[in-house]
Design a protein around this motif. Structure first.
Motif, PDB file in Angstrom:
ATOM      1  N   PHE A  54       0.877  -1.173   0.000  1.00 31.79           N
ATOM      2  CA  PHE A  54       0.000   0.000   0.000  1.00 31.79           C
ATOM      3  C   PHE A  54       0.916   1.225   0.000  1.00 31.79           C
ATOM      4  O   PHE A  54       1.169   1.856   1.018  1.00 31.79           O
ATOM      5  N   CYS A 124      -6.802   4.649  -6.826  1.00 25.88           N
ATOM      6  CA  CYS A 124      -7.179   5.880  -6.132  1.00 25.88           C
ATOM      7  C   CYS A 124      -6.158   6.952  -6.502  1.00 25.88           C
ATOM      8  O   CYS A 124      -5.070   6.642  -6.989  1.00 25.88           O
ATOM      9  N   ILE A 126      -5.115   9.008  -4.126  1.00 31.91           N
ATOM     10  CA  ILE A 126      -4.396   9.214  -2.867  1.00 31.91           C
ATOM     11  C   ILE A 126      -4.536   7.915  -2.080  1.00 31.91           C
ATOM     12  O   ILE A 126      -5.514   7.182  -2.274  1.00 31.91           O
ATOM     13  N   HIS A 127      -3.570   7.613  -1.258  1.00 30.63           N
ATOM     14  CA  HIS A 127      -3.690   6.421  -0.423  1.00 30.63           C
ATOM     15  C   HIS A 127      -3.818   6.850   1.029  1.00 30.63           C
ATOM     16  O   HIS A 127      -2.853   7.317   1.643  1.00 30.63           O
ATOM     17  N   CYS A 128      -5.037   6.701   1.557  1.00 27.63           N
ATOM     18  CA  CYS A 128      -5.329   7.088   2.933  1.00 27.63           C
ATOM     19  C   CYS A 128      -4.917   5.912   3.815  1.00 27.63           C
ATOM     20  O   CYS A 128      -5.390   4.785   3.599  1.00 27.63           O
ATOM     21  N   CYS A 131      -7.558   3.450   5.222  1.00 28.22           N
ATOM     22  CA  CYS A 131      -8.576   2.969   4.277  1.00 28.22           C
ATOM     23  C   CYS A 131      -9.060   1.560   4.627  1.00 28.22           C
ATOM     24  O   CYS A 131      -8.258   0.638   4.761  1.00 28.22           O
ATOM     25  N   GLY A 169     -11.424   1.326  -4.506  1.00 25.44           N
ATOM     26  CA  GLY A 169     -10.814   2.350  -5.327  1.00 25.44           C
ATOM     27  C   GLY A 169     -11.707   3.592  -5.455  1.00 25.44           C
ATOM     28  O   GLY A 169     -12.587   3.824  -4.655  1.00 25.44           O
ATOM     29  N   ARG A 200     -13.215  10.470  -3.651  1.00 26.98           N
ATOM     30  CA  ARG A 200     -12.410  11.481  -2.947  1.00 26.98           C
ATOM     31  C   ARG A 200     -11.760  12.443  -3.960  1.00 26.98           C
ATOM     32  O   ARG A 200     -11.086  13.385  -3.572  1.00 26.98           O
ATOM     33  N   HIS A 229     -15.472  12.673   0.064  1.00 33.50           N
ATOM     34  CA  HIS A 229     -14.838  12.226   1.302  1.00 33.50           C
ATOM     35  C   HIS A 229     -13.820  13.284   1.695  1.00 33.50           C
ATOM     36  O   HIS A 229     -12.737  13.368   1.121  1.00 33.50           O
TER      37      HIS A 229
HETATM   38  S1  SF4 Z   1     -10.278   5.985   1.645  1.00 30.99           S
HETATM   39 FE1  SF4 Z   1     -11.059   6.160  -0.461  1.00 30.99          FE
HETATM   40  S2  SF4 Z   1      -9.571   7.481  -1.522  1.00 30.99           S
HETATM   41 FE2  SF4 Z   1      -8.619   6.808   0.374  1.00 30.99          FE
HETATM   42  S3  SF4 Z   1      -7.450   4.983  -0.246  1.00 30.99           S
HETATM   43 FE3  SF4 Z   1      -9.461   4.268   0.471  1.00 30.99          FE
HETATM   44  S4  SF4 Z   1     -10.761   4.100  -1.344  1.00 30.99           S
HETATM   45 FE4  SF4 Z   1      -8.953   5.364  -1.873  1.00 30.99          FE
END
Ligand code: SF4
Length: 340
Positions: A54, A124, A126-128, A131, A169, A200, A229
């Motif tokens: 990730f 995505c 961005i990688h939160c 998640c 995603g 997002r 989001h």
């Molecule tokens: S929270 Fe949403 S934008 Fe962030 S990594 Fe997960 S799926 Fe992607």
């Protein structure tokens, strides 16, 4: 104060910056040391080993909204891989919301009556780090046009489904031709009424919100709902405001869902400002999620009593329509659990 300008991105003076969202994605930060150096912070703040499948991914426009020199910046800590992600916590698991048990077929989930959810892409912008799908087995879901055709056929065969949710995603990572084809397949199903997207991108990659995209979403007979989001008011900079205005002007209903995150938004001032900023940009606060207990995210958790106390403070400060519902998702439950 915002960070120094990234070459090619002019967010701090209010302009939109890069207009080609794919090019902006190619320029995103993927190496923690590079992002930290750009913010004037020591590389030791990150733990690259925590990335484990990730990878870090941060669009430059989003980084532009971070406070330089601030290691606890609430935008930075959402995306920076940290050593705490590697700590073992038995209650924090790979699939905290029961996605695999809800699968009807490749990429198609149904948890709630009348609605079905399509996992459209693993990608995505961005990688939160918190998640809930960070461990989702996207490779096994065999996403793509064949899976979509099967999913569309399954939805067409079930007249009880009235709303399709495009998720991932992030569904707006699909390019316009792919999205157009998918929407066309769905709008041909007579019992579908609404098309909802969970995304997002209006927040983290606002350049994706083009006139063409607005047209794809609003020229369909399906009623479009976009659930964005955003977790912190500072995420909603000038470019995001413009993107949201474009969606609203095109006729899209806009809602927001946030995750309650320790060190990011677990204080009444931040949540109040988030709600009022969202509304200023035409977005209604919808859900505030308790953290889904996904492996690697325990350091973000806000305990339930603290969450309830925050909600009580919000209720005293804001009109009811600006107070999001505090919810928790429980695997197998027929709806979200509303806690406050
Ligand atoms: S929270 Fe949403 S934008 Fe962030 S990594 Fe997960 S799926 Fe992607």
């Amino acid at each position: 104060m915002v960070a120094k300008s990234v070459p090619g991105w002019q967010g701090s003076d209010g302009s939109v910056g890069l207009t080609d969202w794919k090019e902006e994605l190619r320029q995103a930060f993927t190496r923690p040391a590079e992002l930290l150096a750009w913010l004037g912070l020591p590389a030791a703040l990150a733990e690259p080993g925590a990335m484990d499948g990730f990878q870090m991914l941060v669009p430059r426009g989003y980084a532009e909204l971070m406070e330089p020199g601030e290691p606890l910046d609430p935008l930075l800590i959402q995306v920076l891989p940290q050593a705490a992600e590697a700590e073992a916590h038995p209650a924090f698991v790979l699939d905290p919301v029961g996605d695999s048990a809800a699968a009807l077929g490749p990429g198609l989930l149904q948890k709630y009556q009348g609605r079905a959810l399509l996992i459209t892409t693993p990608a995505c912008a961005i990688h939160c780090r918190y998640c809930f799908r960070r461990h989702y087995p996207y490779a096994q879901a065999s996403l793509g046009s064949d899976a979509w055709a099967a999913a569309v056929a399954a939805i067409a065969a079930d007249p009880s489904i009235h709303e399709v949710i495009l998720s991932g995603g992030d569904p707006l990572m699909l390019d316009d031709p792919a999205l157009t084809a998918l929407v066309a397949g769905l709008e041909a199903i007579p019992h579908l009424e609404r098309l909802r997207l969970h995304t997002r991108l209006p927040v983290v990659l606002p350049s994706r919100i083009t006139a063409d995209l607005c047209g794809i979403l609003t020229q369909s007979r399906l009623q479009p709902v976009v659930v964005i989001h955003a977790n912190h008011p500072r995420e909603l900079g000038p470019a995001a405001a413009l993107a949201l205005w474009s969606l609203r002007a095109a006729g899209v209903t806009l809602l927001n869902q946030s995750v309650l995150l320790r060190g990011v938004n677990d204080d009444p001032d931040t949540l109040t400002a988030l709600s009022t900023t969202l509304f200023r940009h035409g977005v209604l606060p919808y859900y505030l999620h308790l953290l889904d207990r996904v492996q690697g995210s325990a350091h973000f958790e806000v305990p339930l009593p603290a969450a309830l106390a925050l909600m009580a403070r919000l209720r005293r400060r804001l009109p009811g329509y600006l107070v999001p519902r505090l919810v928790r998702e429980e695997p197998g439950a027929g709806s979200k659990i509303v806690l406050a």
